[in-house]
Design a protein around this motif. Structure first.
Motif, PDB file in Angstrom:
ATOM      1  N   GLY A   4       0.787  -1.230   0.000  1.00 38.43           N
ATOM      2  CA  GLY A   4       0.000   0.000   0.000  1.00 38.43           C
ATOM      3  C   GLY A   4       0.818   1.277   0.000  1.00 38.43           C
ATOM      4  O   GLY A   4       0.269   2.367   0.112  1.00 38.43           O
ATOM      5  N   THR A   5       2.139   1.161  -0.097  1.00 34.98           N
ATOM      6  CA  THR A   5       3.001   2.339  -0.154  1.00 34.98           C
ATOM      7  C   THR A   5       3.701   2.353  -1.505  1.00 34.98           C
ATOM      8  O   THR A   5       4.277   1.360  -1.927  1.00 34.98           O
ATOM      9  CB  THR A   5       4.052   2.314   0.979  1.00 34.98           C
ATOM     10  N   SER A   6       3.639   3.492  -2.172  1.00 38.14           N
ATOM     11  CA  SER A   6       4.230   3.635  -3.504  1.00 38.14           C
ATOM     12  C   SER A   6       5.293   4.738  -3.468  1.00 38.14           C
ATOM     13  O   SER A   6       5.091   5.777  -2.849  1.00 38.14           O
ATOM     14  CB  SER A   6       3.125   3.992  -4.502  1.00 38.14           C
ATOM     15  N   LEU A   7       6.413   4.485  -4.145  1.00 39.92           N
ATOM     16  CA  LEU A   7       7.516   5.438  -4.209  1.00 39.92           C
ATOM     17  C   LEU A   7       7.881   5.663  -5.666  1.00 39.92           C
ATOM     18  O   LEU A   7       7.987   4.709  -6.433  1.00 39.92           O
ATOM     19  CB  LEU A   7       8.732   4.882  -3.459  1.00 39.92           C
ATOM     20  N   GLN A   8       8.050   6.935  -6.040  1.00 41.82           N
ATOM     21  CA  GLN A   8       8.529   7.296  -7.379  1.00 41.82           C
ATOM     22  C   GLN A   8       9.663   8.295  -7.226  1.00 41.82           C
ATOM     23  O   GLN A   8       9.543   9.275  -6.483  1.00 41.82           O
ATOM     24  CB  GLN A   8       7.421   7.933  -8.221  1.00 41.82           C
ATOM     25  N   TYR A   9      10.759   8.026  -7.957  1.00 43.88           N
ATOM     26  CA  TYR A   9      11.889   8.946  -7.926  1.00 43.88           C
ATOM     27  C   TYR A   9      12.721   8.761  -9.189  1.00 43.88           C
ATOM     28  O   TYR A   9      12.473   7.846  -9.970  1.00 43.88           O
ATOM     29  CB  TYR A   9      12.746   8.736  -6.673  1.00 43.88           C
ATOM     30  N   GLU A  10      13.720   9.633  -9.376  1.00 42.84           N
ATOM     31  CA  GLU A  10      14.607   9.547 -10.525  1.00 42.84           C
ATOM     32  C   GLU A  10      15.951   8.967 -10.097  1.00 42.84           C
ATOM     33  O   GLU A  10      16.498   9.350  -9.070  1.00 42.84           O
ATOM     34  CB  GLU A  10      14.838  10.938 -11.134  1.00 42.84           C
ATOM     35  N   ARG A  11      16.480   8.043 -10.905  1.00 38.89           N
ATOM     36  CA  ARG A  11      17.787   7.455 -10.620  1.00 38.89           C
ATOM     37  C   ARG A  11      18.933   8.344 -11.069  1.00 38.89           C
ATOM     38  O   ARG A  11      19.977   8.372 -10.446  1.00 38.89           O
ATOM     39  CB  ARG A  11      17.921   6.100 -11.324  1.00 38.89           C
ATOM     40  N   PHE A  12      18.750   9.053 -12.184  1.00 37.14           N
ATOM     41  CA  PHE A  12      19.812   9.895 -12.737  1.00 37.14           C
ATOM     42  C   PHE A  12      19.445  11.362 -12.515  1.00 37.14           C
ATOM     43  O   PHE A  12      18.389  11.810 -12.937  1.00 37.14           O
ATOM     44  CB  PHE A  12      20.018   9.611 -14.227  1.00 37.14           C
ATOM     45  N   LEU A  13      20.349  12.070 -11.847  1.00 40.98           N
ATOM     46  CA  LEU A  13      20.082  13.457 -11.467  1.00 40.98           C
ATOM     47  C   LEU A  13      21.205  14.354 -11.957  1.00 40.98           C
ATOM     48  O   LEU A  13      22.278  13.884 -12.314  1.00 40.98           O
ATOM     49  CB  LEU A  13      19.990  13.574  -9.939  1.00 40.98           C
ATOM     50  N   ARG A  14      20.948  15.651 -11.917  1.00 43.91           N
ATOM     51  CA  ARG A  14      21.958  16.652 -12.257  1.00 43.91           C
ATOM     52  C   ARG A  14      22.299  17.420 -10.983  1.00 43.91           C
ATOM     53  O   ARG A  14      21.415  17.695 -10.158  1.00 43.91           O
ATOM     54  CB  ARG A  14      21.438  17.636 -13.300  1.00 43.91           C
ATOM     55  N   TYR A  15      23.544  17.765 -10.852  1.00 42.08           N
ATOM     56  CA  TYR A  15      24.027  18.530  -9.712  1.00 42.08           C
ATOM     57  C   TYR A  15      23.234  19.838  -9.594  1.00 42.08           C
ATOM     58  O   TYR A  15      23.066  20.561 -10.570  1.00 42.08           O
ATOM     59  CB  TYR A  15      25.515  18.815  -9.913  1.00 42.08           C
ATOM     60  N   GLU A  16      22.708  20.101  -8.415  1.00 41.15           N
ATOM     61  CA  GLU A  16      21.936  21.294  -8.075  1.00 41.15           C
ATOM     62  C   GLU A  16      20.670  21.482  -8.908  1.00 41.15           C
ATOM     63  O   GLU A  16      20.211  22.601  -9.099  1.00 41.15           O
ATOM     64  CB  GLU A  16      22.818  22.549  -8.124  1.00 41.15           C
ATOM     65  N   LYS A  17      20.090  20.400  -9.417  1.00 39.73           N
ATOM     66  CA  LYS A  17      18.796  20.466 -10.103  1.00 39.73           C
ATOM     67  C   LYS A  17      17.783  19.707  -9.243  1.00 39.73           C
ATOM     68  O   LYS A  17      17.935  18.518  -9.003  1.00 39.73           O
ATOM     69  CB  LYS A  17      18.856  19.857 -11.496  1.00 39.73           C
ATOM     70  N   GLU A  18      16.778  20.426  -8.793  1.00 38.40           N
ATOM     71  CA  GLU A  18      15.806  19.870  -7.853  1.00 38.40           C
ATOM     72  C   GLU A  18      15.129  18.613  -8.389  1.00 38.40           C
ATOM     73  O   GLU A  18      14.799  18.521  -9.563  1.00 38.40           O
ATOM     74  CB  GLU A  18      14.750  20.934  -7.555  1.00 38.40           C
ATOM     75  N   MET A  19      14.918  17.653  -7.504  1.00 40.27           N
ATOM     76  CA  MET A  19      14.186  16.432  -7.858  1.00 40.27           C
ATOM     77  C   MET A  19      13.089  16.196  -6.826  1.00 40.27           C
ATOM     78  O   MET A  19      13.113  16.755  -5.740  1.00 40.27           O
ATOM     79  CB  MET A  19      15.129  15.245  -7.928  1.00 40.27           C
ATOM     80  N   ASP A  20      12.149  15.342  -7.196  1.00 42.30           N
ATOM     81  CA  ASP A  20      10.979  15.069  -6.365  1.00 42.30           C
ATOM     82  C   ASP A  20      10.946  13.589  -6.012  1.00 42.30           C
ATOM     83  O   ASP A  20      10.937  12.735  -6.895  1.00 42.30           O
ATOM     84  CB  ASP A  20       9.715  15.466  -7.137  1.00 42.30           C
ATOM     85  N   VAL A  21      10.958  13.293  -4.718  1.00 39.10           N
ATOM     86  CA  VAL A  21      10.740  11.922  -4.241  1.00 39.10           C
ATOM     87  C   VAL A  21       9.278  11.888  -3.817  1.00 39.10           C
ATOM     88  O   VAL A  21       8.884  12.544  -2.858  1.00 39.10           O
ATOM     89  CB  VAL A  21      11.673  11.566  -3.062  1.00 39.10           C
ATOM     90  N   GLN A  22       8.469  11.113  -4.565  1.00 33.67           N
ATOM     91  CA  GLN A  22       7.013  11.099  -4.360  1.00 33.67           C
ATOM     92  C   GLN A  22       6.586   9.817  -3.655  1.00 33.67           C
ATOM     93  O   GLN A  22       6.893   8.728  -4.129  1.00 33.67           O
ATOM     94  CB  GLN A  22       6.291  11.161  -5.702  1.00 33.67           C
ATOM     95  N   TRP A  23       5.875   9.982  -2.575  1.00 35.23           N
ATOM     96  CA  TRP A  23       5.327   8.847  -1.835  1.00 35.23           C
ATOM     97  C   TRP A  23       3.804   8.906  -1.914  1.00 35.23           C
ATOM     98  O   TRP A  23       3.222   9.988  -1.845  1.00 35.23           O
ATOM     99  CB  TRP A  23       5.733   8.915  -0.365  1.00 35.23           C
TER     100      TRP A  23
END
Length: 165
Positions: free
Chosen positions: A62-81
């Motif tokens: 019942g818990t879902s997680l979405q995120y990005e594996r590849f990121l850029r330095y100082e570029k905001e990302m979203d970890v979604q639960w």
């Protein structure tokens, strides 16, 4: 004599044609085009950010997680639960993981934080037993591989990232 598709002409002029070097140069250009095309294709798929190769989704009880594996330095990302069926939600993030990121924003607001045993704990009171979305907006502060095991209501979720310069 090797067939190259280039006609060799015998002439009496004293020119330095260097035809063999020209043929090698053409081969290098063909290889370069293939490499650049491959990089463009992988970029479109998400090797350097948003896309099929980068997006990761994990679901457990019942818990879902979405995120990005590849990121850029100082570029905001979203970890979604998305957490279902919980009136109180506790998300624990390792301090070692957070050393590589700056927490820009957490949604929903109105949460409690505490630090203990090498974790930062965020506690949300949703007041409902339906699905509750929680977003952590993080800004990568260092490059390289990052791995962290987040705990959501005592369930373990392994997050892995590669941060490009």
């Amino acid at each position: 004599m090797k067939r190259t598709g280039v006609e060799r002409i015998e002439h009496s002029l004293e020119l330095e044609e260097k035809l063999d070097q020209q043929l090698k140069g053409w081969m290098v250009q063909k290889i370069g085009r293939v490499l650049i095309g491959t990089i463009i294709f992988l970029t479109a798929l998400g090797l350097f950010g948003n896309g099929l190769l980068s997006n990761k989704k994990i679901e457990k009880n019942g818990t879902s997680l979405q995120y990005e594996r590849f990121l850029r330095y100082e570029k905001e990302m979203d970890v979604q639960w998305t957490i279902a069926g919980q009136e109180e939600i506790q998300i624990r993030i390792p301090l070692q993981y957070l050393d590589r990121f700056k927490v820009e924003k957490v949604i929903p607001e109105g949460y409690e934080t505490a630090t203990a045993n090498g974790y930062v704990s965020y506690t949300f009171k949703s007041g409902k037993t339906t699905e509750t979305p929680v977003h952590f907006y993080l800004n990568p502060q260092k490059t390289g591989n990052v791995t962290g095991e987040w705990l959501v209501n005592k369930q373990r979720f392994q997050l892995r990232h590669f941060i490009y310069p």
